[in-house]
Design a protein around this motif. Sequence first.
Motif, short mmCIF file in Angstrom:
data_model
loop_
_atom_site.label_atom_id
_atom_site.label_comp_id
_atom_site.label_asym_id
_atom_site.label_seq_id
_atom_site.Cartn_x
_atom_site.Cartn_y
_atom_site.Cartn_z
N TYR A 31 0.83 -1.20 0.00
CA TYR A 31 0.00 0.00 0.00
C TYR A 31 0.86 1.26 0.00
O TYR A 31 1.74 1.42 0.86
CB TYR A 31 -0.92 0.03 1.23
CG TYR A 31 -2.06 -0.95 1.13
CD1 TYR A 31 -1.91 -2.28 1.56
CD2 TYR A 31 -3.28 -0.56 0.60
CE1 TYR A 31 -2.95 -3.18 1.45
CE2 TYR A 31 -4.33 -1.46 0.50
CZ TYR A 31 -4.17 -2.77 0.93
OH TYR A 31 -5.19 -3.66 0.82
N TYR A 33 0.51 5.71 -0.70
CA TYR A 33 -0.47 6.80 -0.67
C TYR A 33 0.21 8.12 -1.05
O TYR A 33 1.37 8.35 -0.70
CB TYR A 33 -1.05 6.96 0.73
CG TYR A 33 -1.64 5.68 1.32
CD1 TYR A 33 -0.81 4.76 1.96
CD2 TYR A 33 -3.01 5.42 1.26
CE1 TYR A 33 -1.34 3.59 2.51
CE2 TYR A 33 -3.54 4.26 1.80
CZ TYR A 33 -2.70 3.36 2.43
OH TYR A 33 -3.22 2.21 2.97
N TYR A 48 -4.27 6.51 -3.96
CA TYR A 48 -3.52 5.48 -3.30
C TYR A 48 -3.39 4.27 -4.21
O TYR A 48 -4.10 4.16 -5.23
CB TYR A 48 -4.14 5.09 -1.95
CG TYR A 48 -5.48 4.40 -2.05
CD1 TYR A 48 -6.65 5.15 -2.14
CD2 TYR A 48 -5.58 3.02 -2.04
CE1 TYR A 48 -7.88 4.54 -2.23
CE2 TYR A 48 -6.81 2.39 -2.13
CZ TYR A 48 -7.96 3.16 -2.22
OH TYR A 48 -9.18 2.54 -2.31
N ARG A 94 2.26 1.83 3.93
CA ARG A 94 1.74 1.12 5.08
C ARG A 94 2.46 -0.21 5.15
O ARG A 94 2.42 -0.98 4.19
CB ARG A 94 0.24 0.89 4.99
CG ARG A 94 -0.31 0.18 6.22
CD ARG A 94 -1.75 -0.24 6.04
NE ARG A 94 -2.28 -0.89 7.22
CZ ARG A 94 -2.11 -2.17 7.51
NH1 ARG A 94 -1.43 -2.95 6.70
NH2 ARG A 94 -2.62 -2.69 8.61
N GLY A 101 -4.18 -5.71 11.92
CA GLY A 101 -3.30 -5.55 13.07
C GLY A 101 -3.05 -4.09 13.41
O GLY A 101 -2.65 -3.78 14.52
N GLY A 102 -3.23 -3.22 12.42
CA GLY A 102 -3.08 -1.81 12.73
C GLY A 102 -1.63 -1.37 12.79
O GLY A 102 -1.07 -1.23 13.87
N HIS A 103 -1.03 -1.19 11.65
CA HIS A 103 0.30 -0.64 11.61
C HIS A 103 0.25 0.77 11.09
O HIS A 103 -0.58 1.11 10.25
CB HIS A 103 1.21 -1.49 10.71
CG HIS A 103 1.60 -2.79 11.35
ND1 HIS A 103 2.84 -3.03 11.85
CD2 HIS A 103 0.87 -3.89 11.61
CE1 HIS A 103 2.88 -4.25 12.36
NE2 HIS A 103 1.70 -4.79 12.23
N GLY A 104 1.16 1.61 11.57
CA GLY A 104 1.16 2.98 11.14
C GLY A 104 1.78 3.15 9.77
O GLY A 104 2.32 2.23 9.18
N TYR A 105 1.65 4.34 9.29
CA TYR A 105 2.26 4.71 8.02
C TYR A 105 3.68 5.21 8.25
O TYR A 105 4.00 5.77 9.30
CB TYR A 105 1.49 5.87 7.39
CG TYR A 105 0.14 5.59 6.78
CD1 TYR A 105 -0.49 6.55 6.01
CD2 TYR A 105 -0.53 4.40 6.98
CE1 TYR A 105 -1.73 6.34 5.44
CE2 TYR A 105 -1.77 4.17 6.43
CZ TYR A 105 -2.36 5.15 5.67
OH TYR A 105 -3.59 4.93 5.12
N PHE A 107 6.24 7.90 6.33
CA PHE A 107 6.16 8.98 5.36
C PHE A 107 7.51 9.31 4.76
O PHE A 107 8.55 9.18 5.42
CB PHE A 107 5.62 10.24 6.04
CG PHE A 107 4.14 10.23 6.23
CD1 PHE A 107 3.57 9.58 7.30
CD2 PHE A 107 3.30 10.88 5.34
CE1 PHE A 107 2.19 9.55 7.48
CE2 PHE A 107 1.92 10.87 5.51
CZ PHE A 107 1.38 10.20 6.58
N GLY A 108 7.48 9.77 3.52
CA GLY A 108 8.64 10.39 2.92
C GLY A 108 8.83 11.80 3.47
O GLY A 108 8.00 12.29 4.25
#
Lengths: 116, 112
Positions: A31, A33, A48, A94, A101-105, A107-108
């Motif tokens: 994934y 975005y 995305y 992601r 499970g809920g993982h964070g993003y 970022f660049g």
Amino acid sequence: DAGITQSPRHKVTETGTPVTLRCHQTENHRYMYWYRQDPGHGLRLIHYSYGVKDTDKGEVSDGYSVSRSKTEDFLLTLESATSSQTSVYFCAIRKRGPLRGGHGYTFGSGTRLTVV
Amino acid sequence: SQQGEEDPQALSIQEGENATMNCSYKTSINNLQWYRQNSGRGLVHLILIRSNEREKHSGRLRVTLDTSKKSSSLLITASRAADTASYFCATDAGESNYQLIWGAGTKLIIKP
């Protein structure tokens, strides 16, 4: 950070010209975005991708297109840049994890685009 | 559309004090996340709290979640000058694209 880079970091372009921003990741995440960040608006999703050649529109997709021909690269194109597209653009990935499970993003560092 | 709304929009405190930021959201969520953004940089993931959790800690950070009130708070204890940044909450509604909905952020200034 976590193998995600954006290029260019800064760009100034003229109204009406096409512009392409690149997001490159080295960790094979599915994934990716593209967001824009403007004062008072937080982050707004442009497009995305959920895999090679699999993309979908976000909240503010008008005037933008994307392509993902390889897992590692997600390109954002402003087809004909306008002054309203002056913004800071962030790419995010992601990380793969347990279902729901809920993982964070991650970022660049962002691309600051000015359309004059 | 904006799901999370942070409060206050800006907060200025003395170094060593605790800083509390709040986030309200509108729909049911799978989890809620907090991020930090230093000036001119990308966002950094701080902590994630799932909808079935009420409190979570990570170092000097404490996050609470009240799903009945659709709100969360982020507490930074013993603040440092390096904590000066903008803080954003983001909600994951559990959609298949893992899309996050973002608030407009709280700008935190720690005075030395």
